[in-house]
Design a protein around this motif. Sequence first.
Motif, PDB file in Angstrom:
ATOM      1  N   THR A   1       0.824  -1.212   0.000  1.00 19.08           N
ATOM      2  CA  THR A   1       0.000   0.000   0.000  1.00 19.08           C
ATOM      3  C   THR A   1       0.854   1.256   0.000  1.00 19.08           C
ATOM      4  OG1 THR A   1      -0.200  -0.075   2.409  1.00 19.08           O
ATOM      5  CG2 THR A   1      -1.972  -1.087   1.140  1.00 19.08           C
ATOM      6  N   CYS A   2       2.053   1.192   0.538  1.00 13.93           N
ATOM      7  CA  CYS A   2       2.941   2.362   0.613  1.00 13.93           C
ATOM      8  C   CYS A   2       3.409   2.807  -0.765  1.00 13.93           C
ATOM      9  CB  CYS A   2       4.171   2.053   1.456  1.00 13.93           C
ATOM     10  SG  CYS A   2       3.843   1.408   3.102  1.00 13.93           S
ATOM     11  N   VAL A   3       3.706   1.825  -1.625  1.00 12.10           N
ATOM     12  CA  VAL A   3       4.335   2.151  -2.907  1.00 12.10           C
ATOM     13  C   VAL A   3       3.403   2.888  -3.852  1.00 12.10           C
ATOM     14  CG1 VAL A   3       5.981   0.262  -2.672  1.00 12.10           C
ATOM     15  CG2 VAL A   3       3.865  -0.090  -3.975  1.00 12.10           C
ATOM     16  N   ALA A   4       2.119   2.825  -3.621  1.00 10.42           N
ATOM     17  CA  ALA A   4       1.179   3.549  -4.485  1.00 10.42           C
ATOM     18  C   ALA A   4       1.472   5.048  -4.469  1.00 10.42           C
ATOM     19  CB  ALA A   4      -0.253   3.280  -4.045  1.00 10.42           C
ATOM     20  N   CYS A   5       1.861   5.585  -3.337  1.00 12.25           N
ATOM     21  CA  CYS A   5       2.156   7.019  -3.215  1.00 12.25           C
ATOM     22  C   CYS A   5       3.661   7.294  -3.136  1.00 12.25           C
ATOM     23  CB  CYS A   5       1.485   7.603  -1.977  1.00 12.25           C
ATOM     24  SG  CYS A   5      -0.308   7.515  -2.011  1.00 12.25           S
ATOM     25  N   HIS A   6       4.379   6.439  -2.421  1.00 17.13           N
ATOM     26  CA  HIS A   6       5.787   6.707  -2.124  1.00 17.13           C
ATOM     27  C   HIS A   6       6.753   6.064  -3.125  1.00 17.13           C
ATOM     28  CE1 HIS A   6       4.759   8.693   1.630  1.00 17.13           C
ATOM     29  NE2 HIS A   6       3.940   7.692   1.891  1.00 17.13           N
ATOM     30  N   GLY A   7       6.232   5.320  -4.083  1.00 17.56           N
ATOM     31  CA  GLY A   7       7.063   4.711  -5.113  1.00 17.56           C
ATOM     32  C   GLY A   7       7.599   3.350  -4.729  1.00 17.56           C
ATOM     33  N   GLN A   8       7.768   2.485  -5.732  1.00 18.13           N
ATOM     34  CA  GLN A   8       8.268   1.129  -5.503  1.00 18.13           C
ATOM     35  C   GLN A   8       9.643   1.147  -4.840  1.00 18.13           C
ATOM     36  OE1 GLN A   8       6.477  -1.774  -6.186  1.00 18.13           O
ATOM     37  NE2 GLN A   8       8.110  -2.753  -5.030  1.00 18.13           N
ATOM     38  N   ASP A   9      10.445   2.140  -5.198  1.00 17.75           N
ATOM     39  CA  ASP A   9      11.786   2.236  -4.624  1.00 17.75           C
ATOM     40  C   ASP A   9      11.861   3.246  -3.482  1.00 17.75           C
ATOM     41  OD1 ASP A   9      11.549   4.598  -6.030  1.00 17.75           O
ATOM     42  OD2 ASP A   9      13.458   4.386  -7.095  1.00 17.75           O
ATOM     43  N   GLY A  10      10.702   3.729  -3.012  1.00 14.71           N
ATOM     44  CA  GLY A  10      10.672   4.682  -1.901  1.00 14.71           C
ATOM     45  C   GLY A  10      10.995   6.107  -2.300  1.00 14.71           C
ATOM     46  N   ASN A  11      11.147   6.353  -3.604  1.00 14.52           N
ATOM     47  CA  ASN A  11      11.457   7.681  -4.115  1.00 14.52           C
ATOM     48  C   ASN A  11      10.259   8.207  -4.894  1.00 14.52           C
ATOM     49  OD1 ASN A  11      14.415   8.242  -3.496  1.00 14.52           O
ATOM     50  ND2 ASN A  11      14.505   6.183  -4.350  1.00 14.52           N
ATOM     51  N   ALA A  12       9.308   8.756  -4.173  1.00 16.95           N
ATOM     52  CA  ALA A  12       8.075   9.244  -4.786  1.00 16.95           C
ATOM     53  C   ALA A  12       8.386  10.242  -5.897  1.00 16.95           C
ATOM     54  CB  ALA A  12       7.194   9.905  -3.737  1.00 16.95           C
ATOM     55  N   ILE A  13       7.638  10.126  -6.984  1.00 15.64           N
ATOM     56  CA  ILE A  13       7.813  11.050  -8.109  1.00 15.64           C
ATOM     57  C   ILE A  13       7.004  12.313  -7.872  1.00 15.64           C
ATOM     58  CG2 ILE A  13       7.413  11.352 -10.573  1.00 15.64           C
ATOM     59  CD1 ILE A  13       7.904   8.300 -10.834  1.00 15.64           C
ATOM     60  N   ASP A  14       5.801  12.156  -7.346  1.00 17.52           N
ATOM     61  CA  ASP A  14       4.921  13.290  -7.077  1.00 17.52           C
ATOM     62  C   ASP A  14       5.416  14.007  -5.820  1.00 17.52           C
ATOM     63  OD1 ASP A  14       2.808  15.010  -6.340  1.00 17.52           O
ATOM     64  OD2 ASP A  14       1.304  13.646  -7.171  1.00 17.52           O
ATOM     65  N   PRO A  15       5.733  15.297  -5.918  1.00 16.64           N
ATOM     66  CA  PRO A  15       6.317  16.008  -4.775  1.00 16.64           C
ATOM     67  C   PRO A  15       5.396  16.157  -3.566  1.00 16.64           C
ATOM     68  CG  PRO A  15       5.869  17.532  -6.571  1.00 16.64           C
ATOM     69  CD  PRO A  15       5.609  16.150  -7.101  1.00 16.64           C
ATOM     70  N   GLN A  16       4.110  15.832  -3.705  1.00 14.95           N
ATOM     71  CA  GLN A  16       3.243  15.917  -2.530  1.00 14.95           C
ATOM     72  C   GLN A  16       3.456  14.744  -1.569  1.00 14.95           C
ATOM     73  OE1 GLN A  16      -1.031  15.474  -3.002  1.00 14.95           O
ATOM     74  NE2 GLN A  16      -0.737  14.305  -4.880  1.00 14.95           N
ATOM     75  N   TYR A  17       4.164  13.703  -2.027  1.00 11.01           N
ATOM     76  CA  TYR A  17       4.428  12.544  -1.175  1.00 11.01           C
ATOM     77  C   TYR A  17       5.905  12.502  -0.796  1.00 11.01           C
ATOM     78  CZ  TYR A  17      -0.050  11.208  -3.124  1.00 11.01           C
ATOM     79  OH  TYR A  17      -1.356  11.212  -3.521  1.00 11.01           O
ATOM     80  N   PRO A  18       6.199  12.304   0.475  1.00  8.91           N
ATOM     81  CA  PRO A  18       7.598  12.260   0.912  1.00  8.91           C
ATOM     82  C   PRO A  18       8.355  11.078   0.306  1.00  8.91           C
ATOM     83  CG  PRO A  18       6.127  12.469   2.797  1.00  8.91           C
ATOM     84  CD  PRO A  18       5.275  12.182   1.599  1.00  8.91           C
TER      85      PRO A  18
END
Length: 116
Positions: free
Chosen positions: A36-53
């Motif tokens: 569930t985390c990767v939907a916002c924070h990215g598969q590698d933990g580096n979110a592309i959308d700047p609204q997500y840390p």
Amino acid sequence: MKRAITLFTFGAFLALSTSQVFAAGDVERGKTKVATCVACHGQDGNAIDPQYPRLAGQYASYLSRALHEYRDGGRDNAIMKGFAAALSDQDIDDVSAYFSSLPTKLDGLEHHIQGN
């Protein structure tokens, strides 16, 4: 002398046993708990959308504290509170260990905070 040896032995035992009680999370178990985390924070933990840390490379202790605060109401974010509510203490430690083990792509805060 005998008392000093006894105290030293007890101290060593206490230090070793305490490290097991406060053991860090498990990266491999954490990897299985982040769907569930990767939907916002990215598969590698580096979110592309700047609204997500970006979580990759953050200190595990920081991530763990943040998740505990979301879960326990110390941080007020309805979405994160909902996700964190389902996590046990061990889940939080494992997820935190996983994201902290990943390489970060965050070099600075440019374009990652509002107003920049």
